[in-house]
Design a protein around this motif. Structure first.
Motif, mmCIF file in Angstrom:
data_model
loop_
_atom_site.group_PDB
_atom_site.id
_atom_site.type_symbol
_atom_site.label_atom_id
_atom_site.label_comp_id
_atom_site.label_asym_id
_atom_site.label_seq_id
_atom_site.Cartn_x
_atom_site.Cartn_y
_atom_site.Cartn_z
ATOM 1 N N LYS A 94 0.810 -1.222 0.000
ATOM 2 C CA LYS A 94 0.000 0.000 0.000
ATOM 3 C C LYS A 94 0.845 1.275 0.000
ATOM 4 N N ILE A 95 1.998 1.230 -0.682
ATOM 5 C CA ILE A 95 2.822 2.425 -0.879
ATOM 6 C C ILE A 95 2.848 2.686 -2.377
ATOM 7 N N ASP A 96 2.013 3.610 -2.841
ATOM 8 C CA ASP A 96 1.830 3.814 -4.279
ATOM 9 C C ASP A 96 3.075 4.340 -4.978
ATOM 10 N N GLU A 97 3.988 4.963 -4.237
ATOM 11 C CA GLU A 97 5.173 5.553 -4.864
ATOM 12 C C GLU A 97 6.268 4.520 -5.144
ATOM 13 N N LEU A 98 6.092 3.304 -4.661
ATOM 14 C CA LEU A 98 7.120 2.281 -4.858
ATOM 15 C C LEU A 98 7.281 1.943 -6.334
ATOM 16 N N GLU A 99 8.513 1.879 -6.789
ATOM 17 C CA GLU A 99 8.815 1.495 -8.164
ATOM 18 C C GLU A 99 9.916 0.453 -8.160
ATOM 19 N N PHE A 100 9.926 -0.364 -9.197
ATOM 20 C CA PHE A 100 11.018 -1.317 -9.369
ATOM 21 C C PHE A 100 12.355 -0.585 -9.418
ATOM 22 N N ASP A 101 13.364 -1.143 -8.770
ATOM 23 C CA ASP A 101 14.734 -0.621 -8.749
ATOM 24 C C ASP A 101 14.893 0.582 -7.831
ATOM 25 N N ALA A 102 13.868 0.902 -7.034
ATOM 26 C CA ALA A 102 13.991 2.024 -6.106
ATOM 27 C C ALA A 102 14.873 1.623 -4.920
ATOM 28 N N VAL A 103 15.596 2.606 -4.382
ATOM 29 C CA VAL A 103 16.385 2.399 -3.170
ATOM 30 C C VAL A 103 15.639 3.032 -2.000
ATOM 31 N N LEU A 104 15.432 2.244 -0.947
ATOM 32 C CA LEU A 104 14.783 2.716 0.277
ATOM 33 C C LEU A 104 15.867 3.018 1.307
ATOM 34 N N HIS A 105 15.711 4.128 2.018
ATOM 35 C CA HIS A 105 16.734 4.502 3.003
ATOM 36 C C HIS A 105 16.105 5.407 4.047
ATOM 37 N N ASP A 106 16.806 5.604 5.155
ATOM 38 C CA ASP A 106 16.234 6.415 6.238
ATOM 39 C C ASP A 106 17.049 7.668 6.528
ATOM 40 N N ASN A 107 17.969 8.014 5.615
ATOM 41 C CA ASN A 107 18.803 9.186 5.830
ATOM 42 C C ASN A 107 19.103 9.824 4.482
ATOM 43 N N HIS A 108 19.068 11.143 4.424
ATOM 44 C CA HIS A 108 19.271 11.835 3.141
ATOM 45 C C HIS A 108 20.699 11.711 2.614
ATOM 46 N N ASP A 109 21.620 11.182 3.413
ATOM 47 C CA ASP A 109 22.970 10.935 2.904
ATOM 48 C C ASP A 109 22.953 9.915 1.765
ATOM 49 N N GLU A 110 21.914 9.086 1.719
ATOM 50 C CA GLU A 110 21.817 8.041 0.688
ATOM 51 C C GLU A 110 20.821 8.402 -0.411
ATOM 52 N N ASP A 111 20.483 9.671 -0.568
ATOM 53 C CA ASP A 111 19.489 10.090 -1.560
ATOM 54 C C ASP A 111 19.847 9.647 -2.981
ATOM 55 N N ASP A 112 21.106 9.722 -3.347
ATOM 56 C CA ASP A 112 21.522 9.465 -4.730
ATOM 57 C C ASP A 112 22.024 8.042 -4.945
ATOM 58 N N TYR A 113 21.751 7.146 -4.016
ATOM 59 C CA TYR A 113 22.221 5.770 -4.161
ATOM 60 C C TYR A 113 21.371 5.013 -5.183
ATOM 61 N N HIS A 114 22.007 4.183 -5.961
ATOM 62 C CA HIS A 114 21.275 3.229 -6.798
ATOM 63 C C HIS A 114 22.149 2.005 -7.013
ATOM 64 N N LEU A 115 21.508 0.911 -7.373
ATOM 65 C CA LEU A 115 22.198 -0.370 -7.510
ATOM 66 C C LEU A 115 22.498 -0.631 -8.978
ATOM 67 N N ARG A 116 23.715 -1.071 -9.261
ATOM 68 C CA ARG A 116 24.063 -1.428 -10.643
ATOM 69 C C ARG A 116 23.378 -2.746 -10.978
ATOM 70 N N MET A 117 22.489 -2.700 -11.972
ATOM 71 C CA MET A 117 21.676 -3.855 -12.312
ATOM 72 C C MET A 117 22.338 -4.703 -13.394
ATOM 73 N N VAL A 118 21.926 -5.965 -13.459
ATOM 74 C CA VAL A 118 22.370 -6.845 -14.532
ATOM 75 C C VAL A 118 21.699 -6.393 -15.827
ATOM 76 N N GLU A 119 22.460 -6.377 -16.901
ATOM 77 C CA GLU A 119 21.885 -5.967 -18.183
ATOM 78 C C GLU A 119 20.832 -6.980 -18.617
ATOM 79 N N ARG A 120 19.640 -6.473 -18.920
ATOM 80 C CA ARG A 120 18.529 -7.338 -19.323
ATOM 81 C C ARG A 120 18.261 -7.166 -20.813
ATOM 82 N N PRO A 121 17.701 -8.192 -21.454
ATOM 83 C CA PRO A 121 17.391 -8.050 -22.882
ATOM 84 C C PRO A 121 16.362 -6.957 -23.110
#
Length: 682
Positions: free
Chosen positions: A362-389
């Protein structure tokens, strides 16, 4: 408090070709661990992981699902994945969430297309992997030949941890409790020694103890070098099981809990801070007391629970009541319900530790590949994903009923949020909405879900091909935009040069204006005008790519210069440069893998050659089959599935993935330009 510490968690992605028995194996693992009282049955539609009506009807997994069990004070999360080649985008999207990959191989059919792909992708993602040979108790199973083939295809590091027993109804352990039991092939002690030889190479002190002093090493002594061998791809363990009868499943439980890496032992995730070339690697530690960093690896939309986000915790502890941010959002949300999933069933928990896989709803803003965090120091974090077709198979769709346009848009948005392998493209010039997937089956699954879940019927037709435009030589462009209407006028002048980039590089904008010739506040307007041309094209109405644009000079007027003037000047200067840069059209080329009976190879290769295709190679497969690798223009793949069935009597199968863009032959290019010209001139 979390029930399990990080070192006692195992996250395993169960992957493999369709029909290899992944879902049945998961049911058997859940049953033998005591997580369920009766194993589910695919034919009866009672399995935990295949629970949607579509999956029950097809009797195959078509989406990722999460199950878990506890065994010997360990908590094991299992990710069941689709095995159809066309659905590999869904499978690859969850690899970062897994600490290891278990590739299930059907002992009867051997190494198949997805087997090869997942070995390659596991290495690319730096995920330790193992191979589980399933269905070993059937008639005429040649496990010895299959093991040899795996070692030839994937390397000598494919070593068995157990062997099928001589009676064909059980397996014999070769690692923990190796003895003298009769096996279907090879020798237990010899296999054990080979494993130890492979593992001790990672530890010089241990190797000296083993080789020079002849000391027998215990599994505990071998644990650390075993994990290092897994991390570095120096070892790919092979286990033989029969999920149907349960043979080898108890031993597999021991392998998963005792030998597969925990979140502290696996290769660390590749987190980046920032975007593009300026992104810097950052270290995320599985420390339960640090800031929370978690990654959403799947989103599902449930009619009762709303949007559900499955995520892995990489750092910190998530608790009920935690305040978390999504990406760079400034507004936090509160974790009101923290969930552990068991297929479609869910149980609320109070807290989860690093390494665990959980869900929130019930969190409408959730998107695939989103990073969840509790501190603004991690605002720009993202995970390097496996290349998909890339999704290359498309259908133009429109609602059957008038007035359902908004309903279609909402449904497509929800479906795209669940499936990262979907691409929705709105083509204003052709008045088309195109749904892209990885193949005809993928698109059929999406359309069926659209009708069943959203009561939405659509009409479909083949879309136009996604051609692209580019340039072949450098050129310069100039425009002075001057407009006087009696009141305040418009003035902007732009000088720019364009340079072709390597294929697939996209677009680069460079600002080299000095001395305030174009004030800095108007540079974004120039880029906006350039982007308008990039999107609408300059030759035949297709997007432009692989171009670098350098704005180096211009002029402005203290009164008449405004944003609209520099948008127009940038657009016209770009068009002027393109006209002198020998523009061409590009067409998408796809890598095609075709599996056909050996008797039909000549028909297939002849058909490929007649469609402007190129054969890259052939490989002989078991059961008198041949795998043909080829490259073809996507434009020639329309209706290929029906063509292949006709050529092979319904026995051929194929998959395709985007390879690259290549220049379109001049005749086809002239036709496209001519057909576009009237609309372009109007």
């Amino acid at each position: 408090m979390p029930r399990f510490s990080t070192e006692n968690i195992r996250n395993v992605a169960i992957v493999g070709h369709a029909g290899s028995g992944k879902t049945t194996l998961i049911e058997s693992l859940l049953y033998h661990s005591g997580a369920i009282n009766v194993p589910g049955n695919i034919e009866c539609g009672t399995t935990l992981s295949d629970y949607t009506p579509q999956e029950k009807s097809l009797q195959h997994s078509i989406d990722v699902s999460l199950c878990s069990f506890d065994h010997d004070n360990h908590h094991v999360n299992l990710l069941d994945t689709p095995g159809y080649p066309e659905l590999m985008g869904r499978t690859l999207s969850i690899l970062p969430a897994a600490d290891s990959v278990a590739i299930v191989v059907n002992a009867h059919t051997g190494i198949e297309q997805v087997t090869q792909l997942m070995v390659e992708k596991s290495k690319e993602a730096e995920r330790p992997c193992m191979i589980i040979v399933n269905k070993t108790d059937g008639p005429a199973v040649q496990c010895a030949d299959l093991l040899t083939e795996m070692q030839e295809r994937f390397g000598a590091e494919c070593l068995p941890l157990n062997l099928p027993a001589a009676d064909g109804q059980s397996v014999v352990d070769c690692f923990f409790q190796h003895g003298d039991a009769a096996t279907a092939f090879s020798d237990v002690q010899e296999v054990h020694n080979t494993i130890v030889d492979q593992v001790v190479e990672m530890d010089e002190a241990l190797m000296q103890l083993y080789l020079e002093q002849g000391e027998e090493l215990s599994p505990e002594q071998l644990h650390e070098p075993f994990e290092q061998a897994l991390r570095e791809g120096h070892l790919i363990p092979v286990c033989f099981v029969s999920a149907q009868s349960g043979a080898g499943v108890p031993q597999l439980l021991e392998v998963l809990t005792q030998l597969m890496p925990n979140p502290l032992e696996t290769n660390p995730p590749q987190f980046l801070k920032g975007e593009g070339p300026d992104a810097e690697p950052v270290r995320v530690e599985p420390d339960p007391d640090a800031h929370v960093v978690a990654h959403v690896f799947k989103v599902a939309v449930d009619p009762y629970m709303g949007r559900i986000g499955l995520f892995r915790i990489y750092q910190g502890t998530v608790k009920t009541g935690s305040q978390l941010f999504i990406g760079d959002s400034r507004k936090p949300f509160k974790v009101t319900h923290l969930i552990k999933l068991q297929g479609k069933e869910h149980t609320e928990i109070s807290a989860a530790t690093p390494g665990d896989l959980c869900a929130i709803a019930k969190i409408d803003e959730l998107e695939f590949d989103a990073v969840l965090h509790d501190n603004h120091d991690e605002d720009d974090y993202h995970l390097r994903m496996v290349e998909r077709p890339l999704p290359m198979c498309g259908l133009a769709i429109r609602p059957t009923r008038r007035g359902d346009e908004q309903k279609l848009s909402d449904a497509l948005h929800k479906l795209a949020s669940e499936d990262p392998g979907i691409l929705i493209e709105h083509r204003a010039s052709q008045n088309e909405t195109v749904l892209y997937g990885s193949g005809e089956l993928h698109l059929k699954i999406i359309l069926d879900r659209m009708q069943d879940q959203y009561n939405l019927q659509v009409d479909t037709h083949p879309p136009s091909i996604a051609y692209r435009e580019t340039i072949t030589t450098p050129a310069e462009g100039h425009c002075r935009h001057k407009k006087q209407t009696g009141g305040a006028g418009q003035f902007g002048e732009v000088f720019l040069r364009i340079t072709p980039l390597e294929r697939g590089a996209g677009f680069r904008f460079v600002n080299k204006v000095v001395g305030g010739a174009i004030p800095s506040q108007f540079i974004p307007a120039v880029e906006k005008g350039i982007h308008q041309v990039l999107e609408s094209g300059a030759l035949a109405g297709f997007p432009l790519q692989d171009i670098e644009v350098t704005v180096y000079d211009g002029k402005h007027h203290s009164v008449d210069s405004k944003e609209i003037a520099f948008v127009a000047a940038g657009k016209k200067a770009f068009l002027d440069a393109i006209e002198h840069a020998h523009p061409i059209l590009l067409e998408p080329i796809v890598d095609v893998s075709i599996i056909t009976p050996s008797d039909n190879v000549g028909d297939i290769t002849g058909d490929i050659s007649s469609k402007r295709g190129m054969i890259n190679g052939t490989a002989v497969r078991p059961q008198q089959e041949v795998e043909i690798s080829a490259q073809l223009p996507l434009a020639e793949m329309d209706g290929y599935q029906s063509r292949l069935k006709a050529l092979t009597g319904g026995e051929g199968q194929f998959s395709m993935v985007f390879s690259h863009y290549a220049p379109l032959p001049q005749r086809q290019q002239d036709e496209l330009v001519a057909s576009h010209q009237p609309a372009h001139d109007s």
